[in-house]
Design a protein around this motif. Structure first.
Motif, PDB file in Angstrom:
ATOM      1  N   PRO A 211       9.942  29.866   8.782  1.00 38.53           N
ATOM      2  CA  PRO A 211      10.343  30.715   7.654  1.00 38.53           C
ATOM      3  C   PRO A 211       9.219  31.543   7.041  1.00 38.53           C
ATOM      4  O   PRO A 211       9.475  32.347   6.156  1.00 38.53           O
ATOM      5  CB  PRO A 211      10.866  29.702   6.631  1.00 38.53           C
ATOM      6  N   LEU A 212       7.975  31.357   7.529  1.00 35.32           N
ATOM      7  CA  LEU A 212       6.862  32.089   6.927  1.00 35.32           C
ATOM      8  C   LEU A 212       7.068  33.594   7.007  1.00 35.32           C
ATOM      9  O   LEU A 212       6.788  34.332   6.055  1.00 35.32           O
ATOM     10  CB  LEU A 212       5.548  31.705   7.618  1.00 35.32           C
ATOM     11  N   ALA A 213       7.579  34.079   8.139  1.00 32.71           N
ATOM     12  CA  ALA A 213       7.733  35.525   8.328  1.00 32.71           C
ATOM     13  C   ALA A 213       8.694  36.144   7.322  1.00 32.71           C
ATOM     14  O   ALA A 213       8.565  37.322   6.982  1.00 32.71           O
ATOM     15  CB  ALA A 213       8.209  35.822   9.755  1.00 32.71           C
ATOM     16  N   ASP A 214       9.651  35.352   6.843  1.00 32.69           N
ATOM     17  CA  ASP A 214      10.645  35.883   5.909  1.00 32.69           C
ATOM     18  C   ASP A 214      10.363  35.522   4.458  1.00 32.69           C
ATOM     19  O   ASP A 214      11.097  35.948   3.565  1.00 32.69           O
ATOM     20  CB  ASP A 214      12.042  35.353   6.275  1.00 32.69           C
ATOM     21  N   ALA A 215       9.324  34.744   4.229  1.00 28.54           N
ATOM     22  CA  ALA A 215       9.041  34.263   2.870  1.00 28.54           C
ATOM     23  C   ALA A 215       8.563  35.405   1.977  1.00 28.54           C
ATOM     24  O   ALA A 215       7.947  36.371   2.444  1.00 28.54           O
ATOM     25  CB  ALA A 215       7.988  33.165   2.913  1.00 28.54           C
ATOM     26  N   ASP A 216       8.871  35.286   0.691  1.00 31.48           N
ATOM     27  CA  ASP A 216       8.412  36.265  -0.280  1.00 31.48           C
ATOM     28  C   ASP A 216       6.890  36.278  -0.328  1.00 31.48           C
ATOM     29  O   ASP A 216       6.248  35.219  -0.446  1.00 31.48           O
ATOM     30  CB  ASP A 216       8.981  35.918  -1.654  1.00 31.48           C
ATOM     31  N   ALA A 217       6.294  37.462  -0.234  1.00 27.42           N
ATOM     32  CA  ALA A 217       4.833  37.577  -0.188  1.00 27.42           C
ATOM     33  C   ALA A 217       4.197  37.008  -1.452  1.00 27.42           C
ATOM     34  O   ALA A 217       3.140  36.361  -1.404  1.00 27.42           O
ATOM     35  CB  ALA A 217       4.424  39.032   0.004  1.00 27.42           C
ATOM     36  N   GLY A 218       4.818  37.237  -2.607  1.00 32.45           N
ATOM     37  CA  GLY A 218       4.274  36.711  -3.846  1.00 32.45           C
ATOM     38  C   GLY A 218       4.280  35.201  -3.895  1.00 32.45           C
ATOM     39  O   GLY A 218       3.341  34.569  -4.399  1.00 32.45           O
ATOM     40  N   GLU A 219       5.344  34.590  -3.356  1.00 32.45           N
ATOM     41  CA  GLU A 219       5.435  33.130  -3.338  1.00 32.45           C
ATOM     42  C   GLU A 219       4.395  32.536  -2.388  1.00 32.45           C
ATOM     43  O   GLU A 219       3.754  31.525  -2.692  1.00 32.45           O
ATOM     44  CB  GLU A 219       6.844  32.707  -2.913  1.00 32.45           C
ATOM     45  N   VAL A 220       4.218  33.159  -1.216  1.00 32.22           N
ATOM     46  CA  VAL A 220       3.184  32.697  -0.284  1.00 32.22           C
ATOM     47  C   VAL A 220       1.809  32.768  -0.954  1.00 32.22           C
ATOM     48  O   VAL A 220       1.011  31.828  -0.886  1.00 32.22           O
ATOM     49  CB  VAL A 220       3.195  33.543   1.007  1.00 32.22           C
ATOM     50  N   SER A 221       1.536  33.882  -1.606  1.00 26.29           N
ATOM     51  CA  SER A 221       0.252  34.061  -2.280  1.00 26.29           C
ATOM     52  C   SER A 221       0.053  32.998  -3.353  1.00 26.29           C
ATOM     53  O   SER A 221      -1.030  32.410  -3.471  1.00 26.29           O
ATOM     54  CB  SER A 221       0.182  35.465  -2.886  1.00 26.29           C
ATOM     55  N   ARG A 222       1.083  32.714  -4.137  1.00 29.57           N
ATOM     56  CA  ARG A 222       0.970  31.716  -5.208  1.00 29.57           C
ATOM     57  C   ARG A 222       0.623  30.333  -4.645  1.00 29.57           C
ATOM     58  O   ARG A 222      -0.250  29.632  -5.160  1.00 29.57           O
ATOM     59  CB  ARG A 222       2.276  31.650  -5.997  1.00 29.57           C
ATOM     60  N   LEU A 223       1.302  29.944  -3.567  1.00 30.73           N
ATOM     61  CA  LEU A 223       1.064  28.632  -2.968  1.00 30.73           C
ATOM     62  C   LEU A 223      -0.336  28.537  -2.366  1.00 30.73           C
ATOM     63  O   LEU A 223      -1.027  27.518  -2.513  1.00 30.73           O
ATOM     64  CB  LEU A 223       2.117  28.351  -1.897  1.00 30.73           C
ATOM     65  N   VAL A 224      -0.763  29.602  -1.680  1.00 24.25           N
ATOM     66  CA  VAL A 224      -2.070  29.573  -1.024  1.00 24.25           C
ATOM     67  C   VAL A 224      -3.198  29.568  -2.051  1.00 24.25           C
ATOM     68  O   VAL A 224      -4.144  28.776  -1.947  1.00 24.25           O
ATOM     69  CB  VAL A 224      -2.222  30.774  -0.069  1.00 24.25           C
ATOM     70  N   VAL A 225      -3.103  30.448  -3.054  1.00 28.50           N
ATOM     71  CA  VAL A 225      -4.149  30.517  -4.074  1.00 28.50           C
ATOM     72  C   VAL A 225      -4.246  29.188  -4.821  1.00 28.50           C
ATOM     73  O   VAL A 225      -5.342  28.678  -5.082  1.00 28.50           O
ATOM     74  CB  VAL A 225      -3.868  31.680  -5.057  1.00 28.50           C
ATOM     75  N   GLY A 226      -3.100  28.590  -5.147  1.00 25.02           N
ATOM     76  CA  GLY A 226      -3.123  27.313  -5.849  1.00 25.02           C
ATOM     77  C   GLY A 226      -3.762  26.210  -5.028  1.00 25.02           C
ATOM     78  O   GLY A 226      -4.517  25.385  -5.544  1.00 25.02           O
ATOM     79  N   THR A 227      -3.485  26.198  -3.728  1.00 23.94           N
ATOM     80  CA  THR A 227      -4.024  25.157  -2.860  1.00 23.94           C
ATOM     81  C   THR A 227      -5.511  25.359  -2.585  1.00 23.94           C
ATOM     82  O   THR A 227      -6.298  24.400  -2.579  1.00 23.94           O
ATOM     83  CB  THR A 227      -3.249  25.117  -1.533  1.00 23.94           C
ATOM     84  N   LEU A 228      -5.918  26.604  -2.367  1.00 22.51           N
ATOM     85  CA  LEU A 228      -7.331  26.880  -2.063  1.00 22.51           C
ATOM     86  C   LEU A 228      -8.245  26.620  -3.257  1.00 22.51           C
ATOM     87  O   LEU A 228      -9.454  26.534  -3.088  1.00 22.51           O
ATOM     88  CB  LEU A 228      -7.496  28.326  -1.590  1.00 22.51           C
ATOM     89  N   GLY A 229      -7.659  26.518  -4.454  1.00 23.27           N
ATOM     90  CA  GLY A 229      -8.480  26.226  -5.625  1.00 23.27           C
ATOM     91  C   GLY A 229      -9.246  24.921  -5.501  1.00 23.27           C
ATOM     92  O   GLY A 229     -10.312  24.759  -6.102  1.00 23.27           O
ATOM     93  N   GLY A 230      -8.734  23.991  -4.699  1.00 25.26           N
ATOM     94  CA  GLY A 230      -9.453  22.740  -4.483  1.00 25.26           C
ATOM     95  C   GLY A 230     -10.640  22.888  -3.555  1.00 25.26           C
ATOM     96  O   GLY A 230     -11.545  22.046  -3.545  1.00 25.26           O
TER      97      GLY A 230
END
Length: 246
Positions: A211-230
């Protein structure tokens, strides 16, 4: 590599003067089929009552067209003919301004990557890169959105000089990301963050994995930025998608 991708006479044989290109308008683009070419006055220059060609404008159009096509297709599949067509100029002008497709690629990679790194605070780099990679601008849109990492993804393994430019671009991004951590292994952390970004781009943009190809770009960005904060503790928190932007 296709023969029309590099400039200059063929090696190993006598130089043959190429046939002249079709008569061109001021910006170097051939006139539409069936339309007469605009006549220039004796001695050259622009036709009467018209401005002379803008060399800077032609160069910028070529850079913009090449930037989009290299991101969409990679170095090998973006032909000189297609770049010139998108820029609406005669392809001879590409060689006049840059010398070769390889030199044009080097300038595009350097300009786009340097511009994004210079204009983006390091703490916002991951979010900015994801936005430009996951939601690229329209083909004919200006936008100014850099697609440097998409170009990197599609051009790996395209020859020594091209690969060197791609590697240098990746190193620049990794160093910028490494500044977001005070840990002793911040260089490794920067490489890991960049690797994750490229992996996301590969699976969504190149492979089209759902589902990554169809996922909302903003939602992907939110999840990645939140996770990379660690991993990179200097990153800014994800922007509120509902908040207005300056």
């Amino acid at each position: 590599m296709k023969a029309d991708d590099e400039a200059g006479p063929s090696r190993g044989g006598p130089w043959v003067r190429p046939a002249p290109p079709p008569a061109a308008d001021d910006d170097g683009a051939p006139p539409p089929d069936g339309a007469p070419a605009r006549q220039r006055p004796p001695g050259g220059g622009a036709p009467a009552g018209e401005r002379p060609p803008d060399r800077a404008s032609t160069r910028e159009r070529l850079l913009a067209a090449a930037s989009g096509l290299f991101a969409e297709r990679g170095y090998e599949r973006a032909t000189v003919r297609d770049i010139a067509s998108r820029a609406r100029v005669n392809q001879a002008l590409l060689f006049r301004h840059f010398g070769s497709k390889r030199a044009l690629f080097g300038e595009v990679v350097s300009r786009d990557g340097t511009e994004q790194l210079r204009n983006t605070p390091p703490e916002r780099l991951v979010e900015t890169v994801l936005t430009s990679m996951l939601a690229p601008p329209a083909l004919d849109g200006g936008g100014g959105s850099s697609r440097s990492l998409e170009t990197l993804l599609r051009s790996v393994g395209a020859g020594d000089e091209v690969s060197a430019a791609v590697t240098a671009l990746g190193d620049d991004y990794a160093r910028a990301l490494a500044t977001l951590s005070d840990a002793d292994d911040n260089g490794l952390r920067g490489d890991l963050a960049l690797s994750w970004l490229l992996g996301i781009g590969l699976m969504r943009v190149v492979v089209g994995k759902r589902p990554l190809a169809d996922a909302d770009a903003g939602e992907v960005s939110r999840l990645v930025v939140g996770t990379l904060g660690g991993l990179l503790d200097g990153m800014a928190p994800p922007r509120d998608r509902g908040a207005g932007q300056d």
